[in-house]
Write a protein that holds these residues in place. Structure first.
Motif, PDB file in Angstrom:
ATOM      1  N   ASP A  70      -3.228  -1.220  -2.328  1.00  0.00           N
ATOM      2  CA  ASP A  70      -4.102  -0.301  -1.994  1.00  0.00           C
ATOM      3  C   ASP A  70      -3.605   0.958  -1.736  1.00  0.00           C
ATOM      4  O   ASP A  70      -2.235   1.182  -1.861  1.00  0.00           O
ATOM      5  CB  ASP A  70      -4.715  -0.691  -0.327  1.00  0.00           C
ATOM      6  N   TYR A  71      -4.294   2.262  -1.475  1.00  0.00           N
ATOM      7  CA  TYR A  71      -3.924   3.519  -1.256  1.00  0.00           C
ATOM      8  C   TYR A  71      -4.661   4.020  -0.213  1.00  0.00           C
ATOM      9  O   TYR A  71      -6.059   3.821  -0.311  1.00  0.00           O
ATOM     10  CB  TYR A  71      -4.113   4.210  -2.565  1.00  0.00           C
ATOM     11  N   ARG A  72      -4.135   4.614   0.789  1.00  0.00           N
ATOM     12  CA  ARG A  72      -5.054   5.172   1.937  1.00  0.00           C
ATOM     13  C   ARG A  72      -4.774   6.567   2.283  1.00  0.00           C
ATOM     14  O   ARG A  72      -3.984   6.962   1.661  1.00  0.00           O
ATOM     15  CB  ARG A  72      -4.547   4.170   3.229  1.00  0.00           C
ATOM     16  N   PHE A  99       0.825  -1.268   0.051  1.00  0.00           N
ATOM     17  CA  PHE A  99       0.210  -0.084   0.090  1.00  0.00           C
ATOM     18  C   PHE A  99       0.795   1.179   0.065  1.00  0.00           C
ATOM     19  O   PHE A  99       1.958   1.279   0.438  1.00  0.00           O
ATOM     20  CB  PHE A  99      -0.855   0.102   1.139  1.00  0.00           C
ATOM     21  N   ALA A 100       0.373   2.313  -0.507  1.00  0.00           N
ATOM     22  CA  ALA A 100       0.851   3.728  -0.302  1.00  0.00           C
ATOM     23  C   ALA A 100      -0.286   4.461   0.340  1.00  0.00           C
ATOM     24  O   ALA A 100      -1.336   4.084   0.717  1.00  0.00           O
ATOM     25  CB  ALA A 100       1.174   4.320  -1.716  1.00  0.00           C
ATOM     26  N   GLU A 101      -0.013   5.715   0.556  1.00  0.00           N
ATOM     27  CA  GLU A 101      -1.128   6.619   1.180  1.00  0.00           C
ATOM     28  C   GLU A 101      -0.612   7.765   1.060  1.00  0.00           C
ATOM     29  O   GLU A 101       0.390   8.371   0.633  1.00  0.00           O
ATOM     30  CB  GLU A 101      -1.030   6.187   2.781  1.00  0.00           C
ATOM     31  N   VAL A 102      -1.570   9.077   1.302  1.00  0.00           N
ATOM     32  CA  VAL A 102      -1.466  10.205   1.430  1.00  0.00           C
ATOM     33  C   VAL A 102      -1.196  10.793   3.115  1.00  0.00           C
ATOM     34  O   VAL A 102      -2.452  10.187   3.774  1.00  0.00           O
ATOM     35  CB  VAL A 102      -2.222  11.144   0.768  1.00  0.00           C
ATOM     36  N   ILE A 103      -0.449  11.713   3.177  1.00  0.00           N
ATOM     37  CA  ILE A 103      -0.483  12.227   4.707  1.00  0.00           C
ATOM     38  C   ILE A 103      -0.556  13.607   4.667  1.00  0.00           C
ATOM     39  O   ILE A 103      -0.279  14.370   3.895  1.00  0.00           O
ATOM     40  CB  ILE A 103       0.537  11.858   5.376  1.00  0.00           C
ATOM     41  N   GLY A 104      -1.268  14.039   5.494  1.00  0.00           N
ATOM     42  CA  GLY A 104      -1.461  15.680   5.696  1.00  0.00           C
ATOM     43  C   GLY A 104      -2.347  16.038   7.090  1.00  0.00           C
ATOM     44  O   GLY A 104      -2.629  15.039   7.643  1.00  0.00           O
ATOM     45  N   ASP A 105      -2.769  17.349   7.162  1.00  0.00           N
ATOM     46  CA  ASP A 105      -3.418  17.889   8.324  1.00  0.00           C
ATOM     47  C   ASP A 105      -4.213  18.902   8.024  1.00  0.00           C
ATOM     48  O   ASP A 105      -3.576  20.114   7.929  1.00  0.00           O
ATOM     49  CB  ASP A 105      -2.459  17.867   9.474  1.00  0.00           C
TER      50      ASP A 105
END
Length: 283
Positions: free
Chosen positions: A33-35, A4-10
Motif C-alpha cells: 500500500d501507499y498512503r 506500505f510506504a507513504e508521503v508526509i507533509g503539511d
C-alpha cells in the motif's frame, strides 16, 4: 502487516503521490500500500521514532515544508540530497534510514535522449531558487550545463549558485530580468543545447502567472515547466505557440516517483503504462 510506504507533509491533501504509487502497485499486483499522512513540523521526531520500529513501513516521500528538516532524524543522507540540502525520499537499508533526493533524477528523465548527444555548449535559464530548483541545478551541472539562475532577487539566485554550483561561469539575476522583451541577437545555436526551466510555483493553480518574455529563449530551446496543476500552464502553452518544444511537470513528477518506488518496493515501476497514468493524473 501489509507493507506500505507513504508521503508526509503539511498540508498533504494535494499530493499526487498516492495515486501514482497505488496505480503501479495495482498494475504489478503487489500486496503493498501507499498512503498520505499529514505531519506537522513539531511531529517529525515522533513520526520517525515510531516508523523506524514499524515492520511494514518501507519509507516515505517528503513534501513541503519538511524537505529541509528531516535529515537530523535519519542515519545517512545521500550525496545528492546533501548537496541540495533537501530530502524528498526516506527508505530503509537494513536497520538504517537513508535520505535521498530523487528530484534531479526525475527532472533529467525526459531529457536523456538529448543528453546522450554531444554538444559544444549547454546552458539553462533556470527560474526559481527553492528546493526543486536546487536539485535541478545540481543535476544539470553534473551534465556540463552553465546555469543562468533567476530568483525573486539577484541575491537569492546568487545564494543558490554559491550553495550548489560555486565553481564555473554561472550567472545570477532577478526574475524581472526575463519579464520584459529583449532585442538580444542570439548567435548560431548549431551544436548548442538550450533549456528554459520554470522551477517556481508561479503559474500553479492559485498563484500568479509567470512573467516571462520568450524573446529571452534562444531558438531551438526546450521549455520545461515543473508545475503539475494545471498540467498545461500558460507558460507551456505560450512556449508551444512560440514554436518551442515543451515538457510538462508530470514528466518530472512521474520520474521522481519511479525512483522512489524502486527504493520502497525493490522493483521497477511499470512504465509501459505511463500514458494511462498521465491521463489519470491530468483529470
Amino acid at each position: 502487516m501489509t507493507p506500505f510506504a507513504e508521503v508526509i507533509g503539511d498540508p498533504i491533501a494535494q499530493s499526487k503521490s498516492p495515486a501514482i504509487h497505488r496505480f503501479w502497485l495495482e498494475k504489478l499486483g503487489l500486496p503493498c500500500d501507499y498512503r498520505a499522512l499529514e505531519v506537522q513540523g513539531d511531529g517529525l521526531a515522533g513520526y520517525f521514532a515510531t516508523r523506524r520500529d514499524e515492520p511494514g513501513w518501507r519509507g516515505c516521500n517528503v513534501t513541503m515544508p519538511h524537505k529541509q528538516q528531516v535529515a537530523p532524524y535519519l542515519d545517512t543522507v545521500s550525496r545528492p540530497a546533501s548537496r541540495v540540502g533537501a530530502v524528498n525520499t526516506v527508505y530503509r537499508q537494513g536497520s538504517r534510514l537513508i535520505g535521498e533526493n530523487t528530484d534531479g533524477e526525475g527532472f533529467l528523465e525526459p531529457l536523456r535522449p538529448f543528453l546522450d548527444r554531444p554538444h559544444l555548449y549547454r546552458i539553462v535559464r533556470l527560474l526559481g531558487t527553492g528546493g526543486a530548483a536546487r536539485a535541478i541545478a545540481a543535476a544539470l551541472t553534473e551534465h556540463g550545463f552553465t546555469l543562468v539562475v533567476a530568483g525573486r532577487t539577484e541575491a537569492s539566485a546568487r545564494a543558490l549558485l554559491d550553495a550548489v554550483a560555486p565553481h564555473g561561469a554561472h550567472h545570477a539575476c532577478a526574475l524581472a530580468h526575463f519579464a520584459e522583451p529583449t532585442n538580444f541577437d542570439f548567435d548560431d545555436r548549431e551544436g548548442l543545447f538550450d533549456l528554459v526551466v520554470n522551477a517556481t510555483p508561479l503559474g500553479m493553480v492559485g498563484q500568479s502567472p509567470l512573467a516571462f518574455d520568450f524573446s529571452h529563449a534562444p531558438p531551438g530551446s526546450i521549455v520545461y515547466d515543473i508545475v503539475t496543476a494545471p498540467v498545461e500552464t500558460l507558460f507551456v502553452r505560450r512556449a508551444r505557440e512560440s514554436g518551442f518544444a515543451t515538457i510538462d511537470g508530470l514528466s518530472m513528477l512521474i520520474g521522481q516517483a519511479a525512483a522512489a518506488f524502486r527504493l520502497f518496493y525493490g522493483v521497477e515501476a511499470p512504465r509501459i503504462h505511463d500514458e494511462e497514468l498521465r491521463g489519470m493524473l491530468a483529470r
